[in-house]
Scaffold this active site. Structure first.
Site, mmCIF file in Angstrom:
data_model
loop_
_atom_site.group_PDB
_atom_site.id
_atom_site.type_symbol
_atom_site.label_atom_id
_atom_site.label_comp_id
_atom_site.label_asym_id
_atom_site.label_seq_id
_atom_site.Cartn_x
_atom_site.Cartn_y
_atom_site.Cartn_z
ATOM 1 N N CYS A 83 0.851 -1.206 0.000
ATOM 2 C CA CYS A 83 0.000 0.000 0.000
ATOM 3 C C CYS A 83 0.880 1.247 0.000
ATOM 4 C CB CYS A 83 -0.888 -0.021 1.243
ATOM 5 S SG CYS A 83 -1.791 1.510 1.503
HETATM 6 N N1 MHO Z 1 -5.617 -2.183 2.904
HETATM 7 C C1 MHO Z 1 -5.336 -0.820 2.578
HETATM 8 C C2 MHO Z 1 -5.245 -0.582 1.131
HETATM 9 C C3 MHO Z 1 -5.148 0.843 0.717
HETATM 10 S S1 MHO Z 1 -4.001 1.090 -0.402
HETATM 11 C C4 MHO Z 1 -4.013 2.622 -0.989
HETATM 12 C C5 MHO Z 1 -6.340 0.021 3.298
HETATM 13 O O1 MHO Z 1 -7.463 0.229 2.825
HETATM 14 O O2 MHO Z 1 -5.991 0.494 4.370
HETATM 15 O O3 MHO Z 1 -3.951 0.139 -1.419
#
Ligand code: MHO
Length: 216
Positions: free
Chosen positions: A54
């Site tokens: 992420c």
């Molecule tokens: N699991 C993450 C993914 C966000 S990222 C910009 C969240 O939603 O916190 O891919």
């Protein structure tokens, strides 16, 4: 029977979503550092692109470092031109969530940035990063020139040795020349400074324990 979800495989160019001709975002200045996010950057600076899961938390890790002029998040080394975040999340663009790091090599070396890279995520997980699953979360170092590629490859070998010595898996990090970097939507830029929230990717630097394989 237990086929991997499509998102966990890297698609081929012919499967990729068509995207669009025009950029989806015209990034302004860095929300924290107040520097420009787009080129031309001052000539004495270098740039490199990291993918390590992420992009929210990874970007924050780098903008806090001395010698970093700016950071930006985007989509890198896939096939779809000018993708949106929603498109990237389908796995049908082949892009990785990535961080552009522009830095002053007199104050911050590539080797120091690479320590942050290797020790800031798990580089052995293929098409995922911890709870985040899909090709967009793969690990990658996308280089600007051949010298960077050699330094990145040497550091990969160094960390692979450490991992192997401690019984860990093979590194899956892709090291490749950076292709087009598509800036992500404005709301993703410096997200964790604009949108304070609990996120598994928001790990304060001082709380980051060094992974076991990094211990001397
Ligand atoms: N699991 C993450 C993914 C966000 S990222 C910009 C969240 O939603 O916190 O891919």
């Amino acid at each position: 029977m237990f086929a991997l979800p499509k998102k966990s495989q890297l698609i081929s160019p012919s499967e990729a979503l068509p995207g669009r001709e025009t950029a989806i975002s015209k990034p302004a200045s860095h929300f924290v550092l107040n520097t420009p996010l787009t080129p031309p950057f001052p000539a004495h600076l270098n740039k490199i692109i990291f993918a390590m899961g992420c992009f929210w938390g990874a970007e924050k890790r780098f903008w806090q470092l001395p010698g970093v002029y700016c950071t930006a998040v985007g989509y890198c080394n896939g096939y779809t031109p000018n993708p949106s975040y929603e498109e990237v999340c389908t796995g049908m663009t082949a892009h990785a969530e990535a961080i552009l790091v522009v830095f002053d090599p007199a104050e911050m070396t590539l080797q120091q940035l690479l320590i942050q890279f290797w020790e800031g995520h798990n580089p052995t997980q293929g098409m995922r990063q911890e709870v985040d699953i899909g090709s967009q979360y793969r690990s990658g170092i996308f280089t600007d020139n051949e010298q960077q590629a050699q330094i990145a490859e040497a550091s990969r070998q160094h960390y692979q040795q450490r991992l192997t010595d401690h019984g860990f898996d093979l590194i899956t990090t892709e090291i490749a020349p950076a292709q087009t970097f598509y800036y992500a939507e404005d709301y993703h830029q410096q997200y964790l400074a604009k949108t304070p929230r609990l996120s598994s990717c928001d790990i304060p630097l001082q709380q980051t324990g060094r992974p076991a394989y990094c211990a001397p």
